[in-house]
Design a protein around this motif. Sequence first.
Motif, PDB file in Angstrom:
ATOM      1  N   GLU A 178      -1.222   2.240  10.829  1.00  0.00           N
ATOM      2  CA  GLU A 178      -0.773   3.752  10.752  1.00  0.00           C
ATOM      3  C   GLU A 178       0.008   4.253  11.806  1.00  0.00           C
ATOM      4  O   GLU A 178      -0.457   3.950  13.011  1.00  0.00           O
ATOM      5  CB  GLU A 178      -2.117   4.631  10.196  1.00  0.00           C
ATOM      6  CG  GLU A 178      -1.593   6.149  10.403  1.00  0.00           C
ATOM      7  CD  GLU A 178      -3.126   7.043  10.542  1.00  0.00           C
ATOM      8  OE1 GLU A 178      -3.489   7.126   9.355  1.00  0.00           O
ATOM      9  OE2 GLU A 178      -3.217   7.468  11.553  1.00  0.00           O
ATOM     10  N   ILE A 180       0.737  -1.097  -0.011  1.00  0.00           N
ATOM     11  CA  ILE A 180      -0.137  -0.038  -0.127  1.00  0.00           C
ATOM     12  C   ILE A 180       0.763   1.149   0.080  1.00  0.00           C
ATOM     13  O   ILE A 180       1.702   1.498   0.830  1.00  0.00           O
ATOM     14  CB  ILE A 180      -1.066   0.168   1.238  1.00  0.00           C
ATOM     15  CG1 ILE A 180      -1.769  -1.076   1.116  1.00  0.00           C
ATOM     16  CG2 ILE A 180      -1.590   1.287   1.119  1.00  0.00           C
ATOM     17  CD1 ILE A 180      -2.883  -1.279   2.343  1.00  0.00           C
ATOM     18  N   PHE A 197      -4.150  -2.370   7.515  1.00  0.00           N
ATOM     19  CA  PHE A 197      -2.882  -1.462   7.504  1.00  0.00           C
ATOM     20  C   PHE A 197      -2.768  -0.430   8.500  1.00  0.00           C
ATOM     21  O   PHE A 197      -3.906   0.050   8.947  1.00  0.00           O
ATOM     22  CB  PHE A 197      -3.264  -0.328   6.257  1.00  0.00           C
ATOM     23  CG  PHE A 197      -1.999   0.454   5.969  1.00  0.00           C
ATOM     24  CD1 PHE A 197      -1.018   0.022   5.235  1.00  0.00           C
ATOM     25  CD2 PHE A 197      -2.354   1.810   6.533  1.00  0.00           C
ATOM     26  CE1 PHE A 197       0.115   1.218   5.299  1.00  0.00           C
ATOM     27  CE2 PHE A 197      -1.361   2.799   5.998  1.00  0.00           C
ATOM     28  CZ  PHE A 197      -0.255   2.601   5.672  1.00  0.00           C
ATOM     29  N   SER A 200       1.455  -3.297   6.260  1.00  0.00           N
ATOM     30  CA  SER A 200       0.448  -4.001   5.977  1.00  0.00           C
ATOM     31  C   SER A 200       0.527  -5.422   6.782  1.00  0.00           C
ATOM     32  O   SER A 200       1.830  -6.033   6.856  1.00  0.00           O
ATOM     33  CB  SER A 200       0.317  -4.301   4.550  1.00  0.00           C
ATOM     34  OG  SER A 200      -0.008  -3.186   4.024  1.00  0.00           O
ATOM     35  N   ALA A 242      -7.684  -3.393   5.588  1.00  0.00           N
ATOM     36  CA  ALA A 242      -7.072  -3.217   4.441  1.00  0.00           C
ATOM     37  C   ALA A 242      -7.992  -3.254   3.294  1.00  0.00           C
ATOM     38  O   ALA A 242      -7.655  -2.638   2.096  1.00  0.00           O
ATOM     39  CB  ALA A 242      -5.813  -4.126   4.093  1.00  0.00           C
ATOM     40  N   ASN A 272      -5.146   0.356  -3.164  1.00  0.00           N
ATOM     41  CA  ASN A 272      -4.062   0.247  -2.475  1.00  0.00           C
ATOM     42  C   ASN A 272      -3.185   1.452  -2.219  1.00  0.00           C
ATOM     43  O   ASN A 272      -1.829   1.558  -2.417  1.00  0.00           O
ATOM     44  CB  ASN A 272      -3.210  -1.173  -3.131  1.00  0.00           C
ATOM     45  CG  ASN A 272      -3.873  -2.296  -2.844  1.00  0.00           C
ATOM     46  OD1 ASN A 272      -4.538  -2.424  -1.927  1.00  0.00           O
ATOM     47  ND2 ASN A 272      -3.359  -3.208  -3.877  1.00  0.00           N
ATOM     48  N   SER A 295       4.223  -6.497   4.217  1.00  0.00           N
ATOM     49  CA  SER A 295       4.884  -5.331   3.363  1.00  0.00           C
ATOM     50  C   SER A 295       6.113  -4.724   4.324  1.00  0.00           C
ATOM     51  O   SER A 295       6.292  -4.964   5.390  1.00  0.00           O
ATOM     52  CB  SER A 295       4.030  -4.240   3.182  1.00  0.00           C
ATOM     53  OG  SER A 295       3.615  -3.375   4.261  1.00  0.00           O
TER      54      SER A 295
END
Length: 809
Positions: free
Chosen positions: A351, A219, A349, A236, A284, A290, A407
């Motif tokens: 943050e 992403i 995802f 991710s 996600a 993405n 990721s």
Amino acid sequence: MTISYNWLCDYLPVKPTPQELSTILTRIGLEVESLEKFEAVKGSLEGLVIGEVLTAAKHPNADKLSLTTVNIGAAEPLHIVCGAPNVAAGQKVVVAPIGATIYPATGEPVTMKKAKIRGEESQGMICAEDEIGLGTSHDGILVLDPSLVPGTPASEIFNVAQDWIYEIGLTPNRMDAMSHIGVAKDVCAFLNNLEHTHKYQVQLPVFNGLTPSGPELPISITIENTDGCPRYSGVSISGVKVGPSPDWLKNKLEAIGVRAINNIVDITNYVLHETGQPLHAFDATAVKGNAIVVKNLPQDTIFVTLDDKERKLDATDLMICNGAGEGMCIAGVFGGAHSGVTDTTTQIFLESAFFNAGMIRTTSFRHGLRTDAATRFEKGVDISNVVFALERAANLIVELAGGQIASKVQDVYPSVKRKTEVETTYAYVRKLSGSNYSADKIKNILVSLGFDILAETTEGIRVAVPFSKPDISLPADLVEEVMRIDGLDNIEIPSTVSVSPALSAQPDPEKVKEKIADYLAGNGFNEIFTNSITNSKYYPEEVLATAVKMMNSLTVELDIMRPSMLETGLEAFSHNLNRKNENLLFFEFGKTYLAKEGKYFENNHLSLYLTGQKTAETWMHKAAPVDFYFLKGYVINVLRQLGYTDLRWAESEGTGLTPSWEIKVKNQVVVTLGGVSSQKLKQFDIKQPVWFADFNWDKMIGLLQKSNNFYKEIPRFPAVRRDLALVLDRQVKFAAVEAAARAVKTPLLQDINLFDVFESEKLGANKKSYAVSFTFLDTQKTLTDKEIDSVMDKLVKNFQTQLQAEIRK
């Protein structure tokens, strides 16, 4: 700020007692306001033991009861009457013997006593889980592992969490102490200073780096508004299983008052309170394209937040959007309804970011969203801590939610922030603190707190401030840090104090204010303090043209400095009236603000607000509402308290009051008073009359300071009263009569009083009669009839020529 003792000790190299730690925290400026014991289970199962049921037989006098003997490791087994249907010989159970106290999930605690139940002796109780607070089930007694040893304390088997919880009175600038690691850093610095060493270091959590191990879920991250978001990182994670958190995590959160939700949300909350860095987890699948884009959306864009409310965004609200440009989260404040983690989420995802403190505060207040994340972002989080917190949370998600890193960690940091540099001298530190700190002690404290020494001389040092302390920018801030860590209670109190006497204005404005406040409070008024920042919607455009507007308003409702005192007082009235407090007498000392020709002005006021009944209903008389004359009486008494007697009354316009009057002293308007208009009352949803008086306090104090007639000798000679009945046109006000009387320039006339008003057709069309008394006094001698008659003749002449009055015989 709430801190857990057990949690804090995870990061400390030594473990002081809870009371010792409380003393340390208070000494270093983290004042402990309370220290309370936390128990995951009320009573912590104290006194309860593991027992083995030796026998279980039917009670001879009750079908649903059993007679049991239970081994609890004592010399003799206990005889216990049990009502559980599942009790049986050979079971290992929880027993509350005589003297033990149980704390049920619902209801009051119960202390076990020796009892007879249906004629059979019972020496305690075999417990179900709801009876001892371990759960809510009451289907039967708890049946435990057969390998348990009778007599073992139940608290050891169930490992009931216990903790000590500190409530710290944190000052607004101390964002560095809004986490357990932040507090631990201060404690270690204190210990280093105490022992003149650097050996005490915070024990940070150890975890592996983030290496992708599952299917790739890349992403991308784009920051369009770098002023609002200088740094943004994310990673991710796939294969996540959302569910309950383990007990250790639940207990840590619940100990500090945070409700456990699910493992993903709980981990982000855990890391927030551990490191001080807010995090947010997105489903996600909601990240369309993405891609994550940090930007602003157009004015009045509709966004549905986690609480399922539609909110209109302001063009300055920073948003986290997906690749399709759709908002997913109000950055740093609140998540969206359609992008959050749910029970079915398998890919997330995560943050971690740094947002502009001012923007977050403005957005948070604008939408009324006061979240933990917003509270920290608005004070300024540690920009260097962003990736550390992200990796810490991701590792916990892998460990506790079965996830796989999908990721690499993306860290978008376009313009790397430089540390603030501050320079000071040792002499300045000693002068400002009043303590003779050595250079080594000053350096030791600052290094222990994470400051980097960039340069030093025999006179002073230059240091780089850690990113965790954004409030430090001045040499005085360094002095505060040194004083804190050395212990605020170590500051020496001098044996002598040198002062230079100051002369205050005479009369002292503060004493004058106190005198009037005492008078009003003694007559049933309550003093109020209202916000000087108010809502512009209360005022017409002509008033707003000269209003002082807030450049960075706290909320949409608080956007200007008040141009008048009336509206904020009506807010207080509305609040009280909505709670059935209907008889109100308020006074307030406050300021109003004005912008004119590029300059700003502030004026001091005293305001009186009245509504409701002045006298309560009794068997002797009916209730009497407050009115203009009731207000007028207090206004005149306030003025008389200050020595003003020569008052000039006149009707006024443009005040928003009906009726509206003003009082002048020496040709200066010092008071405006009257009734609040129905239109203004409707604006505040007030359905009963309100009376208002506004004193220009600056003018009153100015006039008072120029006067020297504060005290007078009591007259030694008698006053004389004369009465007149004047027939006047109906529209003539008493103020005109008083003005005509004062136009007779004589020191003998002391007082004028209207004591009767009579209206009748017998007087003539549109006529009325005023009965007025005049009081005369000569302070040097006794007045004669001839002297009084001379003045009365002049008064009559003035009334006849100026007011066309007729004298009733």
